[in-house]
Motif scaffolding. Sequence first.
Motif, PDB file in Angstrom:
ATOM      1  N   LEU A  25     -40.472  -7.549 -26.653  1.00  0.00           N
ATOM      2  CA  LEU A  25     -41.352  -6.879 -27.297  1.00  0.00           C
ATOM      3  C   LEU A  25     -42.027  -7.168 -28.482  1.00  0.00           C
ATOM      4  CD1 LEU A  25     -43.058  -3.905 -26.859  1.00  0.00           C
ATOM      5  CD2 LEU A  25     -41.267  -2.741 -28.067  1.00  0.00           C
ATOM      6  N   GLY A  26     -43.209  -7.087 -28.634  1.00  0.00           N
ATOM      7  CA  GLY A  26     -44.054  -7.672 -29.899  1.00  0.00           C
ATOM      8  C   GLY A  26     -44.471  -6.300 -30.691  1.00  0.00           C
ATOM      9  N   PRO A  27     -44.926  -6.731 -31.932  1.00  0.00           N
ATOM     10  CA  PRO A  27     -45.604  -5.670 -32.766  1.00  0.00           C
ATOM     11  C   PRO A  27     -46.825  -4.974 -32.371  1.00  0.00           C
ATOM     12  CG  PRO A  27     -45.884  -7.753 -33.739  1.00  0.00           C
ATOM     13  CD  PRO A  27     -44.997  -7.861 -32.488  1.00  0.00           C
ATOM     14  N   ASP A  28     -47.508  -5.713 -31.188  1.00  0.00           N
ATOM     15  CA  ASP A  28     -48.715  -5.174 -30.766  1.00  0.00           C
ATOM     16  C   ASP A  28     -48.483  -4.225 -29.461  1.00  0.00           C
ATOM     17  OD1 ASP A  28     -47.813  -7.180 -29.018  1.00  0.00           O
ATOM     18  OD2 ASP A  28     -49.723  -8.442 -28.844  1.00  0.00           O
ATOM     19  N   GLY A  29     -47.218  -4.071 -29.159  1.00  0.00           N
ATOM     20  CA  GLY A  29     -46.837  -3.407 -28.064  1.00  0.00           C
ATOM     21  C   GLY A  29     -46.618  -3.884 -26.629  1.00  0.00           C
ATOM     22  N   LYS A  30     -47.041  -5.230 -26.769  1.00  0.00           N
ATOM     23  CA  LYS A  30     -46.948  -5.894 -25.683  1.00  0.00           C
ATOM     24  C   LYS A  30     -45.638  -6.630 -25.416  1.00  0.00           C
ATOM     25  CE  LYS A  30     -51.854  -7.112 -25.683  1.00  0.00           C
ATOM     26  NZ  LYS A  30     -53.014  -8.160 -25.710  1.00  0.00           N
ATOM     27  N   ILE A  31     -45.204  -7.134 -24.050  1.00  0.00           N
ATOM     28  CA  ILE A  31     -44.020  -7.614 -23.837  1.00  0.00           C
ATOM     29  C   ILE A  31     -44.277  -9.227 -23.535  1.00  0.00           C
ATOM     30  CG2 ILE A  31     -41.952  -7.981 -22.249  1.00  0.00           C
ATOM     31  CD1 ILE A  31     -41.723  -4.853 -22.145  1.00  0.00           C
ATOM     32  N   TYR A  32     -43.607 -10.087 -24.138  1.00  0.00           N
ATOM     33  CA  TYR A  32     -43.993 -11.354 -23.960  1.00  0.00           C
ATOM     34  C   TYR A  32     -42.788 -11.913 -23.286  1.00  0.00           C
ATOM     35  CZ  TYR A  32     -47.725 -10.811 -27.285  1.00  0.00           C
ATOM     36  OH  TYR A  32     -48.859 -10.444 -27.755  1.00  0.00           O
ATOM     37  N   ILE A  33     -42.977 -12.966 -22.227  1.00  0.00           N
ATOM     38  CA  ILE A  33     -41.972 -13.650 -21.414  1.00  0.00           C
ATOM     39  C   ILE A  33     -42.002 -14.977 -21.371  1.00  0.00           C
ATOM     40  CG2 ILE A  33     -41.357 -13.865 -18.842  1.00  0.00           C
ATOM     41  CD1 ILE A  33     -43.716 -10.855 -19.254  1.00  0.00           C
ATOM     42  N   ALA A  34     -40.785 -15.543 -21.795  1.00  0.00           N
ATOM     43  CA  ALA A  34     -40.700 -17.003 -21.853  1.00  0.00           C
ATOM     44  C   ALA A  34     -40.699 -17.641 -20.287  1.00  0.00           C
ATOM     45  CB  ALA A  34     -39.181 -17.415 -22.630  1.00  0.00           C
ATOM     46  N   LYS A  35     -41.405 -18.760 -20.283  1.00  0.00           N
ATOM     47  CA  LYS A  35     -41.338 -19.633 -19.244  1.00  0.00           C
ATOM     48  C   LYS A  35     -40.910 -21.085 -19.436  1.00  0.00           C
ATOM     49  CE  LYS A  35     -45.754 -19.058 -18.118  1.00  0.00           C
ATOM     50  NZ  LYS A  35     -47.095 -18.779 -17.464  1.00  0.00           N
ATOM     51  N   ALA A  36     -39.977 -21.293 -18.738  1.00  0.00           N
ATOM     52  CA  ALA A  36     -39.298 -22.934 -19.237  1.00  0.00           C
ATOM     53  C   ALA A  36     -40.051 -23.896 -18.701  1.00  0.00           C
ATOM     54  CB  ALA A  36     -37.893 -23.035 -18.427  1.00  0.00           C
ATOM     55  N   PHE A  37     -40.486 -24.685 -19.837  1.00  0.00           N
ATOM     56  CA  PHE A  37     -41.112 -26.019 -19.693  1.00  0.00           C
ATOM     57  C   PHE A  37     -42.476 -25.608 -19.396  1.00  0.00           C
ATOM     58  CE2 PHE A  37     -36.756 -26.838 -18.187  1.00  0.00           C
ATOM     59  CZ  PHE A  37     -36.276 -27.726 -19.297  1.00  0.00           C
ATOM     60  N   ARG A  38     -43.131 -24.598 -19.876  1.00  0.00           N
ATOM     61  CA  ARG A  38     -44.669 -24.299 -19.563  1.00  0.00           C
ATOM     62  C   ARG A  38     -45.353 -23.986 -21.314  1.00  0.00           C
ATOM     63  NH1 ARG A  38     -46.242 -24.387 -14.293  1.00  0.00           N
ATOM     64  NH2 ARG A  38     -44.391 -24.497 -13.163  1.00  0.00           N
ATOM     65  N   THR A  39     -46.777 -24.347 -21.060  1.00  0.00           N
ATOM     66  CA  THR A  39     -47.453 -24.362 -22.315  1.00  0.00           C
ATOM     67  C   THR A  39     -47.886 -22.862 -22.446  1.00  0.00           C
ATOM     68  OG1 THR A  39     -49.210 -25.367 -21.334  1.00  0.00           O
ATOM     69  CG2 THR A  39     -47.849 -26.896 -22.199  1.00  0.00           C
ATOM     70  N   GLU A  40     -47.338 -21.871 -21.711  1.00  0.00           N
ATOM     71  CA  GLU A  40     -47.957 -20.561 -21.863  1.00  0.00           C
ATOM     72  C   GLU A  40     -46.997 -19.547 -21.934  1.00  0.00           C
ATOM     73  OE1 GLU A  40     -48.738 -22.066 -19.023  1.00  0.00           O
ATOM     74  OE2 GLU A  40     -50.620 -23.366 -19.656  1.00  0.00           O
ATOM     75  N   LEU A  41     -46.936 -18.386 -22.522  1.00  0.00           N
ATOM     76  CA  LEU A  41     -46.197 -17.072 -22.178  1.00  0.00           C
ATOM     77  C   LEU A  41     -46.881 -16.261 -21.294  1.00  0.00           C
ATOM     78  CD1 LEU A  41     -45.008 -16.365 -25.961  1.00  0.00           C
ATOM     79  CD2 LEU A  41     -43.828 -17.892 -24.249  1.00  0.00           C
ATOM     80  N   SER A  42     -46.087 -15.464 -20.459  1.00  0.00           N
ATOM     81  CA  SER A  42     -46.611 -14.649 -19.701  1.00  0.00           C
ATOM     82  C   SER A  42     -46.599 -13.166 -20.564  1.00  0.00           C
ATOM     83  CB  SER A  42     -45.685 -14.291 -18.441  1.00  0.00           C
ATOM     84  OG  SER A  42     -45.915 -15.511 -17.423  1.00  0.00           O
ATOM     85  N   VAL A  43     -47.281 -12.135 -20.142  1.00  0.00           N
ATOM     86  CA  VAL A  43     -47.507 -11.055 -21.185  1.00  0.00           C
ATOM     87  C   VAL A  43     -47.761  -9.641 -19.967  1.00  0.00           C
ATOM     88  CG1 VAL A  43     -48.846  -9.876 -22.763  1.00  0.00           C
ATOM     89  CG2 VAL A  43     -48.697 -12.189 -22.902  1.00  0.00           C
ATOM     90  N   ILE A  44     -46.828  -8.939 -20.322  1.00  0.00           N
ATOM     91  CA  ILE A  44     -47.257  -7.376 -19.894  1.00  0.00           C
ATOM     92  C   ILE A  44     -47.969  -6.588 -21.108  1.00  0.00           C
ATOM     93  CG2 ILE A  44     -45.992  -5.258 -19.108  1.00  0.00           C
ATOM     94  CD1 ILE A  44     -43.688  -7.233 -18.183  1.00  0.00           C
ATOM     95  N   SER A  45     -49.264  -6.395 -20.690  1.00  0.00           N
ATOM     96  CA  SER A  45     -50.050  -5.850 -21.884  1.00  0.00           C
ATOM     97  C   SER A  45     -49.912  -4.450 -21.787  1.00  0.00           C
ATOM     98  CB  SER A  45     -51.580  -6.074 -21.321  1.00  0.00           C
ATOM     99  OG  SER A  45     -51.785  -7.718 -21.471  1.00  0.00           O
ATOM    100  N   ASN A  46     -49.593  -3.565 -21.074  1.00  0.00           N
ATOM    101  CA  ASN A  46     -49.219  -2.160 -20.988  1.00  0.00           C
ATOM    102  C   ASN A  46     -47.902  -1.658 -20.293  1.00  0.00           C
ATOM    103  OD1 ASN A  46     -52.398  -2.608 -19.884  1.00  0.00           O
ATOM    104  ND2 ASN A  46     -52.262  -1.420 -21.648  1.00  0.00           N
ATOM    105  N   PRO A  47     -46.711  -2.210 -21.162  1.00  0.00           N
ATOM    106  CA  PRO A  47     -45.553  -1.729 -20.675  1.00  0.00           C
ATOM    107  C   PRO A  47     -45.147  -0.344 -20.615  1.00  0.00           C
ATOM    108  CG  PRO A  47     -45.423  -2.770 -22.866  1.00  0.00           C
ATOM    109  CD  PRO A  47     -46.713  -2.776 -22.409  1.00  0.00           C
ATOM    110  N   ASN A  48     -45.680   0.571 -20.999  1.00  0.00           N
ATOM    111  CA  ASN A  48     -45.561   1.792 -20.840  1.00  0.00           C
ATOM    112  C   ASN A  48     -45.702   2.279 -19.283  1.00  0.00           C
ATOM    113  OD1 ASN A  48     -44.316   2.270 -23.261  1.00  0.00           O
ATOM    114  ND2 ASN A  48     -46.294   2.804 -24.378  1.00  0.00           N
TER     115      ASN A  48
END
Length: 234
Positions: free
Chosen positions: A127-150
Amino acid sequence: VSSTPVVSVAGHYVTNIDFNNVIGQMKFSPSGNKLAVAHSREQVVQLFDFNSNTGVISNPITLYQNPSITIGNSVYGIEFSPNGEVLYVTKVFEASILQFDLTASNIPASMYYVASNYTSDFGSLQLGPDGKIYIAKAFRTELSVISNPNNLGAACNFQYNGVSLGGKYSMGGLPTFSQSYFYNPSINLSSNCQGEISSFSLSTNQTVLSTTWNFGDGNTSNLQSPTHSYANAG
């Protein structure tokens, strides 16, 4: 800080103590009243009550357990929504994300696949300070995001390539924080038209000792759930 630890014996017992069986995230809810654990290779996800006054962990609920499936589907990442009512879990090599409604009468039965069978391995959730959840992806140049986790189901707004790392590579992990840093109780409001009797309350599962409300028109209240009627719009 006491030098005497509080020891709780609760939940899944890991019988084969090697590296593969003890990896997986453990998280407290932002409000500090729940604890969730992912036992990676043993394919177990459990939820507990946590007493922040005594340090006791109790009342385990097994949300997910499937020891018969392959090692490639290991559960790993785990994270609570900002309001503490939704839990997310990653399955690594299957590249899937599970969602559980913690307010449901049967929490395990509420399991929903936010994402499944993507081409990269999902790792840690944070969880980030902006209320979104960030997801690590192995060997990728992006993170996935859950923008409205509630929000439940597809309304949680999952984005596979949510954040570019500018050519840098993600691995399996993300920075770890004290979850209470992200605990932000919200205000509930009903009947918000001029002349109506508006009701106010706090959305929190913490014990509220006192409140001071400022309605913005010169009126205040010390009630925990006050009502107020606005004479003028705005």
